[in-house]
Design a protein around this motif. Structure first.
Motif, short mmCIF file in Angstrom:
data_model
loop_
_atom_site.label_atom_id
_atom_site.label_comp_id
_atom_site.label_asym_id
_atom_site.label_seq_id
_atom_site.Cartn_x
_atom_site.Cartn_y
_atom_site.Cartn_z
N UNK A 159 -17.35 -6.54 -31.28
CA UNK A 159 -17.53 -7.45 -32.41
C UNK A 159 -16.34 -8.39 -32.57
N UNK A 160 -15.14 -7.87 -32.28
CA UNK A 160 -13.96 -8.73 -32.35
C UNK A 160 -14.03 -9.83 -31.29
N UNK A 161 -14.52 -9.47 -30.10
CA UNK A 161 -14.65 -10.45 -29.03
C UNK A 161 -15.68 -11.52 -29.37
N UNK A 162 -16.78 -11.10 -30.03
CA UNK A 162 -17.81 -12.06 -30.40
C UNK A 162 -17.26 -13.16 -31.31
N UNK A 163 -16.29 -12.78 -32.15
CA UNK A 163 -15.67 -13.76 -33.04
C UNK A 163 -14.57 -14.52 -32.33
N UNK A 164 -13.74 -13.81 -31.57
CA UNK A 164 -12.52 -14.41 -31.02
C UNK A 164 -12.77 -15.35 -29.85
N UNK A 165 -13.75 -15.06 -28.99
CA UNK A 165 -13.96 -15.90 -27.81
C UNK A 165 -14.26 -17.35 -28.17
N UNK A 166 -15.27 -17.62 -29.02
CA UNK A 166 -15.51 -19.03 -29.39
C UNK A 166 -14.37 -19.64 -30.20
#
Length: 491
Positions: free
Chosen positions: A375-382
């Protein structure tokens, strides 16, 4: 130097007297805090009070009280008045109230708090506005540490000012950005909680050491009472430019995005004054010291080349060079290294928490729990993809940094305006003396409105600046009075 000493005393008294008054107005109590009620080992976690203060101080410090104070010194001793009065009556009050309201709302982020008191539409606008500002903060705060570290490792500063990005700057920008990614993803106590105390000590050491040198040199500087007889070293009008230039040393909306991070780590509400109000007063002292150091170079011992910096990007881009010169020449080798560590750490430790705040605001909006790395990656990547694109444009365009910094300064203060109005509504509903935030809210409304129309969008005369300021304050006051009438009629 008399003005500097009086200003220093005023800031300390402001914390002891007005800070206690603001605390009594809010009324902290013994209720369970979010750090205890929502403990998750990631963002909600109890930390020692001294460590929370250090982190809060570094979160809000950035380059604002250093670069902003250096640029603000060009306006002469008026900078002292804004740092002192702005810090005590606007900035520290703003930081304290935003931090305490976050605790009262379960560790809520700034858009959530503003939405609770100014409506859902305002909340949605502030959500996008806050994330945009935070990403800009992260990008802007890549530049200054990379510039200082690049200068130390042999980059050609002249070529860099002409728009030729040196490999040293690119390398250090990449290093700083990689650190931001790691600090944003990991739990708050794994990276931030461990290294911030060292950085905070370095920054405080730098400020204290420079203050000692100032007292040893006792330079002849312009005093507040000399007023308009002191010729500013900038073509910009004091109003509204001074109040945007010196932001973090007086009042900054960015701080309200950072306070919830520490509101989620405090075990007791009664620590709010030393942590929130106290950190802002400490930052005001740092800004006061750097403004005085800059005045030494501008007025007492003008250095060849520095008088060319009045206004524009040159003033911004060369501020790290002044920092390098002051630290190395005044503090010796060891002191200079430690001071530069503090100056480099200040923007880095604001940039990482800016991205962290953006992650949490986006996650709250999307209702994504952040315990899972996915979930952190889903926010951080974009989010980081957008930041990298903005950073690449800034580095490729000679005026990129100037453009981003200008809009960053305005949006920073505009965010403070919305937070001040939200706190004013809260105080009205709690039947508490709302005048303490109403006056700063009206003043900053005038500053941000006139700066947007008279500096960023158009180049208008001082008469036009005054007219737009009066119109904006009048509209804001009419809105508030009408809202207050309706609020009172409900009861």
């Amino acid at each position: 130097m008399i003005s500097f000493i009086l200003s220093l005393v005023a800031l300390v008294l402001g914390y002891l007297l007005y800070g206690r008054f603001v605390e009594r107005v809010f009324g902290p109590d013994d209720r369970t805090t979010p750090a205890v009620a929502k403990a998750d080992g990631l963002d909600y976690i109890v930390l020692p009070n001294w460590k929370i203060f250090m982190i809060q101080f570094l979160n809000i410090a950035g380059t604002g009280p250093i670069f902003g104070a250096i640029m603000g010194a060009k306006f002469g001793p008026a900078a002292y008045l804004w740092i002192v009065l702005g810090c005590i009556f606007a900035g520290a009050t703003h930081d304290y109230m935003s931090g305490m309201l976050s605790m009262r709302h379960g560790g809520a982020n700034q858009p959530e708090i503003i939405g609770s008191y100014l409506g859902e539409t305002t909340k949605r606008v502030m959500l996008f506005f806050s994330v945009f500002l935070l990403v800009m903060v992260g990008v802007v705060f890549v530049y200054s540490p990379a510039k200082i570290l690049g200068d130390m490792t042999g980059a050609d500063a002249v070529a860099a000012q002409q728009g030729e990005m040196q490999m040293e700057y690119i390398y250090w920008s990449a290093v700083v950005f990689c650190y931001y990614i790691v600090a944003t993803m990991l739990p708050v106590d794994k990276v931030i909680g461990k290294i911030y105390p060292l950085f905070a000590f370095s920054l405080l050491f730098m400020a204290a050491a420079l203050m000692v040198v100032l007292f040893v040199k006792m330079p002849h500087l312009p005093e507040i009472w000399e007023g308009l007889s002191v010729e500013p070293l900038t073509t910009k009008a004091i109003f509204p430019a001074l109040f945007i230039t010196i932001a973090c040393g007086a009042i900054s909306g960015f701080h309200a995005t950072q306070s919830p991070l520490m509101a989620r780590c405090m075990k007791s509400e009664k620590m709010g004054r030393p942590i929130f109000y106290g950190a802002m007063i400490t930052e005001g002292i740092v800004a006061l010291i750097w403004a005085t150091v800059a005045m030494y170079f501008f007025y007492d011992q003008p250095t060849p080349g520095y008088e060319q910096m009045a206004g524009g990007a040159a003033a911004i881009n060369d501020a790290p060079s002044i920092v390098n010169k002051v630290c190395n020449e005044w503090l010796g080798l060891f002191g200079g290294i430690l001071a530069l560590l503090g100056v480099v750490a200040a923007p880095i430790t604001s940039g990482d928490t800016a991205f962290r705040s953006a992650r949490l605001i986006i996650a709250d909006f999307l209702h994504l729990k952040q315990q899972a790395i996915r979930n952190r990656l889903l926010v951080c990547i974009p989010m980081f993809a957008g930041a990298i694109a903005l950073l690449a444009w800034q580095m490729s365009d000679a005026k990129g940094f100037e453009t981003i910094w200008g809009w960053f300064g305005w949006s920073n203060q505009t965010l403070a305006v919305f937070m001040l109005w939200a706190v004013t509504v809260y105080l009205v509903r709690q039947k508490k003396p709302f005048i303490i935030t109403l006056i700063p809210a009206l003043f900053m409304t005038a500053v941000c409105t006139s700066y947007l129309f008279c500096v960023k969008l158009f180049t208008l005369s001082q008469t036009a600046v005054l007219f737009i300021s009066l119109v904006s304050v009048t509209i804001a006051l009419i809105w508030f009075c009408e809202w207050l009438r309706r609020e009172m009629s409900k009861k």
